[in-house]
Design a protein around this motif. Structure first.
Motif, short mmCIF file in Angstrom:
data_model
loop_
_atom_site.label_atom_id
_atom_site.label_comp_id
_atom_site.label_asym_id
_atom_site.label_seq_id
_atom_site.Cartn_x
_atom_site.Cartn_y
_atom_site.Cartn_z
N PRO A 82 0.82 -1.23 0.00
CA PRO A 82 0.00 0.00 0.00
C PRO A 82 0.85 1.28 0.00
CG PRO A 82 -0.99 -1.60 1.47
CD PRO A 82 0.29 -2.22 0.98
N LEU A 83 1.91 1.31 0.81
CA LEU A 83 2.75 2.52 0.85
C LEU A 83 3.33 2.82 -0.53
CD1 LEU A 83 4.24 4.85 2.21
CD2 LEU A 83 6.00 3.20 2.95
N GLN A 84 3.81 1.78 -1.23
CA GLN A 84 4.38 1.99 -2.57
C GLN A 84 3.33 2.53 -3.53
OE1 GLN A 84 6.18 -0.77 -0.89
NE2 GLN A 84 7.51 1.01 -0.75
N ALA A 85 2.13 1.96 -3.46
CA ALA A 85 1.05 2.38 -4.37
C ALA A 85 0.69 3.85 -4.12
CB ALA A 85 -0.17 1.49 -4.17
N LEU A 90 1.07 9.76 -5.28
CA LEU A 90 1.54 11.12 -4.97
C LEU A 90 2.44 11.64 -6.09
CD1 LEU A 90 1.88 13.60 -3.16
CD2 LEU A 90 3.68 12.36 -1.92
N GLU A 91 3.37 10.80 -6.54
CA GLU A 91 4.26 11.22 -7.63
C GLU A 91 3.46 11.50 -8.90
OE1 GLU A 91 7.11 8.05 -7.90
OE2 GLU A 91 7.99 8.57 -5.95
N HIS A 92 2.45 10.70 -9.11
CA HIS A 92 1.58 10.89 -10.27
C HIS A 92 0.89 12.25 -10.19
CE1 HIS A 92 -0.40 9.11 -13.73
NE2 HIS A 92 -1.46 9.79 -13.35
N ARG A 135 -0.99 12.94 2.60
CA ARG A 135 -1.47 12.50 3.92
C ARG A 135 -1.49 10.97 3.99
NH1 ARG A 135 -6.35 11.11 6.28
NH2 ARG A 135 -6.42 11.55 8.52
N ALA A 136 -1.96 10.35 2.91
CA ALA A 136 -2.01 8.89 2.86
C ALA A 136 -0.60 8.31 3.00
CB ALA A 136 -2.65 8.44 1.55
N VAL A 137 0.37 8.90 2.29
CA VAL A 137 1.76 8.43 2.37
C VAL A 137 2.29 8.59 3.80
CG1 VAL A 137 4.13 8.92 1.62
CG2 VAL A 137 2.29 8.78 -0.08
N GLY A 144 4.02 1.43 8.65
CA GLY A 144 5.09 0.48 8.31
C GLY A 144 4.51 -0.88 7.94
N ASP A 145 5.11 -1.95 8.48
CA ASP A 145 4.66 -3.30 8.17
C ASP A 145 3.70 -3.86 9.21
OD1 ASP A 145 6.19 -3.44 5.86
OD2 ASP A 145 7.97 -4.12 6.96
N ASP A 146 3.27 -3.01 10.12
CA ASP A 146 2.40 -3.48 11.20
C ASP A 146 1.00 -3.80 10.67
OD1 ASP A 146 1.86 -3.93 14.06
OD2 ASP A 146 0.50 -2.24 13.78
#
Ligand code: MG
Length: 167
Positions: A82-85, A90-92, A135-137, A144-146
């Motif tokens: 999810p973080l990568q997506a 955001l970059e998009h 904000r999502a990022v 994290g991975d939690d």
């Protein structure tokens, strides 16, 4: 409106539709992973991008221009965690903002004040788009991975309401 501005508006229509297609692909990945909240967020985002495209579509027609639709690139199938997506999203949005600003400058070069006025809405909208994705990022970075935190955020993102641009 002049041919350069018309061509740039058609390019922007493609970019908005292409954005929607990318967000729809992200929604597909999240749904396959049962991240229903993240998928909901992406579905709403995809719908907004279609609305952005239609706003420009209508504007070109109102100005007596000609909308010429272009090919939309195939989006990736996988976007990672999810973080990568959301980082990708955001970059998009930052790229879309840059494109809107270039279009604004081009309209200025051609003294096309009406197009600049139309683009004012998009300039403001992009501030909001970057804020939402940023904000999502931030939240996903903190999670994290939690697994429990990710499930909590998935629930929260599932509560995102559709925007009402009553204008
Ligand atoms: Mg957009």
């Amino acid at each position: 409106m002049g041919p350069e501005v018309q061509a740039a508006l058609n390019d922007q229509i493609r970019m908005e539709l292409s954005s929607g297609y990318v967000y729809l692909a992200m929604a597909a990945q999240f749904e396959a992973q049962s991240y229903d909240g993240f998928a909901h967020w992406m579905r709403l985002q995809a719908r907004e991008e279609l609305e952005h495209a239609m706003r420009l579509f209508d504007y070109v027609n109102r100005r007596g221009g000609r909308v010429v639709l272009q090919a939309i690139p195939c989006p990736p199938e996988e976007f990672g965690a999810p973080l990568q997506a959301f980082r990708n999203a955001l970059e998009h949005e930052q790229a879309v903002t840059a494109s809107i600003h270039r279009l604004y400058a081009l309209a200025g070069d051609h003294n096309d004040v009406a197009t600049q006025r139309e683009l004012d809405w998009f300039v403001t909208e992009q501030v909001e788009e970057e804020e939402n994705a940023g904000r999502a990022v931030d939240l996903l970075t903190r999670a994290g991975d939690d697994a429990a935190s990710l499930l909590f955020l998935d629930r929260e993102f599932g509560g995102r309401a559709a925007e009402d641009h009553g204008d």
